[in-house]
Design a protein around this motif. Structure first.
Motif, PDB file in Angstrom:
ATOM      1  N   SER A  33      -1.499   3.019  -3.229  1.00 24.56           N
ATOM      2  CA  SER A  33      -2.472   3.428  -2.277  1.00 24.56           C
ATOM      3  C   SER A  33      -3.608   2.406  -2.059  1.00 24.56           C
ATOM      4  O   SER A  33      -4.107   2.005  -3.159  1.00 24.56           O
ATOM      5  N   ASN A  34      -4.031   2.471  -0.664  1.00 20.56           N
ATOM      6  CA  ASN A  34      -5.302   1.760  -0.564  1.00 20.56           C
ATOM      7  C   ASN A  34      -6.448   2.146  -1.310  1.00 20.56           C
ATOM      8  O   ASN A  34      -7.168   1.328  -1.834  1.00 20.56           O
ATOM      9  N   THR A  47       0.778  -1.286   0.047  1.00 20.38           N
ATOM     10  CA  THR A  47      -0.019   0.006  -0.087  1.00 20.38           C
ATOM     11  C   THR A  47       0.808   1.425   0.093  1.00 20.38           C
ATOM     12  O   THR A  47       0.504   2.365  -0.428  1.00 20.38           O
ATOM     13  N   ALA A  48       2.094   1.143   0.254  1.00 20.93           N
ATOM     14  CA  ALA A  48       3.153   2.282   0.178  1.00 20.93           C
ATOM     15  C   ALA A  48       3.432   2.552  -1.209  1.00 20.93           C
ATOM     16  O   ALA A  48       3.932   3.727  -1.783  1.00 20.93           O
TER      17      ALA A  48
END
Length: 395
Positions: A189-190, A185-186
């Motif tokens: 992104s989510n 997720t880094a």
């Protein structure tokens, strides 16, 4: 006399001269077989990008370079014990009577770089590069070195050719840094992942939906056959010239995709989304332990295109290469909107135009000025919009 024969005849006559640095001799080769031992040695344990692999550039030279009358001009610098310190895979062209040496690969490489012995790259000085240039000037085979699209660094190592006078390249290269062990997720992104997963659910309902990396010759042939049918249509929609229709380019791409490296994968690897009914999206690029670098892509002409299959495929590629410890990913030269969705930073890349003869002085200055002008246009929204309109009208 052909250009390749001219290189061979003068290289044979020109004696190797001892130089002051770690470089003991500079050889110029026009034959891949003669260069192969040093090339593969540096490729195996040295510093280089995957665009300078022997198995990538040999197919380019065989199929695509002949249309530009580009002869191999392979520069190898050796130490006193005949160990290779660096190798420059260049191609020599005659342009308006001038002999100009550029990196092999033409418009099909994102990054251009010499292959370096790691120890020599870490300690190389401006004096070492002066000795390299002296070795080339002594042979009187080239007027200008036009060394474009060079990365300022590769991995943790600075590019020693940045010690030469240089300027920013015409285009930037968006890049995604991928620290080892980073949470997925880094990287994506989510919120973006949720959007892509919602769209992918529509595709997952298709019979046989899958993400794959082509491994067999039959898979590669099938995917490339589809790509060469669909890509010209997509490029025509964008009013862009079809570079894949240029003589030798398709044959180069096919051979490089088929060539298996000693380490296992292909010289160009193909990632795809497909279902039983059709191929939905395709991305192809080169990779090493440091970087995946996209070369070409396209997506379906069917109604399935509305679910953003290219973006979904890109997320799969990021997750795949992150899991195998890759440190970065780029989507090629240019700042297209979809690239910025994933790649927020820019890779510093530079050009050097180095005169090696008296008449090369003016040519090097002219080339540098031309590329500065192109950089200005690309980075000025008003000028760039005007250039795009003119290009569209022309085509």
């Amino acid at each position: 006399m052909t250009m390749a024969a001219l290189i061979d005849s003068r290289a044979t006559r020109a004696p190797a001269q001892p130089l002051a640095s770690g470089i003991a001799r500079v050889d110029v080769l026009s034959d891949f077989a003669a260069a192969e031992p040093a090339w593969r040695a540096l490729e195996a344990s040295g510093l280089s990008t995957p665009y300078q692999r022997f198995d990538f550039l040999k197919p380019w030279q065989r199929h695509a370079a002949a249309q530009d009358n580009a002869a191999p001009f392979i520069v190898a610098a050796m130490d006193a014990e005949q160990r290779p310190l660096l190798l420059l895979p260049l191609a020599l062209r005659q342009i308006c009577g001038l002999r100009i040496a550029c990196f092999m690969g033409g418009k099909h490489t994102t990054f251009n770089m010499a292959l370096w012995d790691r120890g020599f790259a870490a300690s190389a000085t401006a004096a070492d590069l002066d000795d390299l240039l002296k070795g080339l000037r002594a042979r009187d085979l080239v007027d200008v070195l036009a060394l474009t699209q060079q990365p300022a660094r590769w991995g943790e190592q600075a590019n020693p050719l940045a010690l030469l006078p240089h300027q920013r390249s015409v285009n930037d290269c968006p890049v995604l840094a991928m620290p080892v062990g980073a949470d997925p997720t880094a990287l994506v992104s989510n919120s973006f992942r949720r959007k892509l997963k919602a769209k992918e659910k529509k595709l997952q309902a298709l019979p046989g939906y899958r993400y794959r990396i082509a491994n067999t010759d039959a898979e590669i042939t099938r995917l490339l056959d589809w790509f060469f049918r669909v890509k010209p249509i997509r490029m025509a929609e964008q009013k862009l010239p079809n570079v894949f229709a240029e003589p030798g380019v398709a044959a180069f791409v096919r051979e490089a995709c088929m060539t298996r490296l000693a380490s296992g994968p292909r010289a160009i690897e193909i990632h795809a989304l497909e279902c039983d009914e059709e191929i939905i999206a395709l991305f192809a690029g080169v990779a090493d332990d440091q970087r995946f670098s996209m070369m070409f892509n396209t997506y379906t002409l069917s109604e399935h295109a509305r679910w953003s299959p290219g973006l979904i495929l890109m997320r799969h590629i990021i997750d795949h290469h992150s899991a195998r410890g890759c440190r970065g990913l780029d989507l090629g030269i240019g700042a297209d909107d979809y690239k910025r969705m994933f790649c927020k930073d820019d890779e510093p890349i530079f050009d050097s135009f180095v005169p090696l003869s008296g008449r090369g002085q003016l040519a090097a200055s002219a080339l540098a000025a031309l590329h500065r002008g192109k950089h200005l246009v690309k980075h000025n929204p008003t000028l760039f919009a005007l250039a795009r309109r003119l290009r569209g009208a022309w085509h």
